[in-house]
Write a protein that holds these residues in place. Structure first.
Motif, PDB file in Angstrom:
ATOM      1  N   UNK A 159       0.868  -1.177   0.000  1.00  0.00           N
ATOM      2  CA  UNK A 159       0.000   0.000   0.000  1.00  0.00           C
ATOM      3  C   UNK A 159       0.911   1.236   0.000  1.00  0.00           C
ATOM      4  N   UNK A 160       1.371   1.615  -1.184  1.00  0.00           N
ATOM      5  CA  UNK A 160       2.367   2.675  -1.310  1.00  0.00           C
ATOM      6  C   UNK A 160       1.834   4.074  -0.993  1.00  0.00           C
ATOM      7  N   UNK A 161       0.583   4.391  -1.302  1.00  0.00           N
ATOM      8  CA  UNK A 161       0.083   5.713  -0.890  1.00  0.00           C
ATOM      9  C   UNK A 161       0.105   5.893   0.641  1.00  0.00           C
ATOM     10  N   UNK A 162      -0.281   4.857   1.371  1.00  0.00           N
ATOM     11  CA  UNK A 162      -0.235   4.952   2.835  1.00  0.00           C
ATOM     12  C   UNK A 162       1.197   4.979   3.344  1.00  0.00           C
ATOM     13  N   UNK A 163       2.067   4.202   2.724  1.00  0.00           N
ATOM     14  CA  UNK A 163       3.485   4.225   3.100  1.00  0.00           C
ATOM     15  C   UNK A 163       4.045   5.629   2.890  1.00  0.00           C
ATOM     16  N   UNK A 164       3.674   6.245   1.790  1.00  0.00           N
ATOM     17  CA  UNK A 164       4.143   7.594   1.476  1.00  0.00           C
ATOM     18  C   UNK A 164       3.643   8.600   2.517  1.00  0.00           C
ATOM     19  N   UNK A 165       2.378   8.465   2.902  1.00  0.00           N
ATOM     20  CA  UNK A 165       1.824   9.350   3.920  1.00  0.00           C
ATOM     21  C   UNK A 165       2.607   9.237   5.228  1.00  0.00           C
ATOM     22  N   UNK A 166       2.818   8.000   5.678  1.00  0.00           N
ATOM     23  CA  UNK A 166       3.468   7.803   6.979  1.00  0.00           C
ATOM     24  C   UNK A 166       4.951   8.148   6.960  1.00  0.00           C
ATOM     25  N   UNK A 183      13.918   5.250   2.880  1.00  0.00           N
ATOM     26  CA  UNK A 183      12.623   4.661   2.543  1.00  0.00           C
ATOM     27  C   UNK A 183      11.823   5.583   1.641  1.00  0.00           C
ATOM     28  N   UNK A 184      11.872   6.869   1.915  1.00  0.00           N
ATOM     29  CA  UNK A 184      11.147   7.828   1.079  1.00  0.00           C
ATOM     30  C   UNK A 184      11.655   7.765  -0.359  1.00  0.00           C
ATOM     31  N   UNK A 185      12.954   7.641  -0.515  1.00  0.00           N
ATOM     32  CA  UNK A 185      13.524   7.549  -1.854  1.00  0.00           C
ATOM     33  C   UNK A 185      13.024   6.284  -2.561  1.00  0.00           C
ATOM     34  N   UNK A 186      12.947   5.171  -1.842  1.00  0.00           N
ATOM     35  CA  UNK A 186      12.425   3.929  -2.431  1.00  0.00           C
ATOM     36  C   UNK A 186      10.969   4.093  -2.845  1.00  0.00           C
TER      37      UNK A 186
END
Length: 192
Positions: A159-166, A183-186
Motif C-alpha cells: 500500500x504505497x500511498x499509505x506508506x508515502x503518507x506515513x 525509505x522515502x527515496x524507495x
C-alpha cells in the motif's frame, strides 16, 4: 539441560559455539524455554544487573501474575528482544502472556505497543503489527519512529500511498532521520 540446536533460537543465528553456564542469564533463558519458570526466576533473582531485574518481572508475567513490575528502562531495553525470542522459539503461550500485559506495561513505558508492533512486523504477523501500531498511535501520535514503522508496514503489504503518507509524517517530526530518507527515496521510485 540439552539443547536442540536445530530448532533453538537463542538471540542470534549461530549457536554452534553457544555455551551456557550455570547461574548465568543464558541459563535462566534456557529454563524459560524448558518451561521451568521457577528456576528461571531463581537464577534471575541471584544476578545483580538490569537484564536480570527485567527477567524477574518477565517470569512473573509468564506465570500469569505480575508480582514485580518492570521499570521503564527494563521495558525499553528488553521487552522487544524477549518477545521476539519467545516468538522465534514458538513459545506462543508466553507470547500471549506478554501481549496480555501490554496495558500494564504501557502505564510504565508508553512505547511498549510500538515495540510489540515492530516484533510482529519483523515476524510477518502483519495484522497483529497493525493492531499494536494503532494502539501506539492513540497514545503518542508524534513519534517519528512509530510513523517509520507504519511506513514499513504499508510497504510490506504494497500500500504505497499509505506508506508515502506515513514516511512524510515521520520526516515532519524528524527531517534528518536517515532510514526514513532512504525509505522515502524507495517509495518515490515506485510508480503508484
Amino acid at each position: 539441560m540439552g539443547l536442540n540446536k536445530k530448532i533453538l533460537f537463542f538471540f542470534g543465528e549461530n549457536i554452534d559455539k553457544l555455551a551456557i553456564y550455570p547461574g548465568s542469564l543464558s541459563h535462566a533463558y534456557l529454563a524459560i524455554l524448558n518451561d521451568d519458570l521457577d528456576s528461571a526466576y531463581k537464577i534471575f533473582s541471584d544476578i545483580d544487573c538490569p537484564r536480570a531485574q527485567w527477567g524477574c518481572s518477565l517470569t512473573t508475567v509468564l506465570k500469569s501474575y505480575m508480582t514485580i513490575k518492570p521499570t521503564y528502562f527494563g521495558i525499553r531495553n528488553f521487552f522487544e528482544i524477549d518477545l521476539d525470542f519467545l516468538l522465534k522459539n514458538n513459545k506462543i503461550d508466553y507470547v500471549e502472556q506478554c501481549l496480555g500485559a501490554l496495558d500494564i506495561f504501557s502505564e510504565i513505558n508508553q512505547e511498549v505497543y510500538k515495540f510489540a508492533a515492530r516484533v510482529m512486523l519483523e515476524n510477518h504477523l502483519n495484522s497483529s503489527a497493525l493492531k499494536y501500531l494503532e494502539k501506539s498511535k492513540h497514545i503518542f501520535y508524534n513519534d517519528a519512529e512509530l510513523h517509520f514503522i507504519y511506513a514499513k508496514y504499508y510497504m510490506d503489504i504494497g500500500n504505497y500511498p499509505s506508506a508515502y503518507f506515513y514516511i512524510n509524517e515521520c520526516l515532519k517530526l524528524l527531517p534528518g532521520y536517515y532510514p526514513a530518507l532512504v525509505m522515502k527515496q524507495k517509495i518515490d521510485e515506485i510508480n503508484f
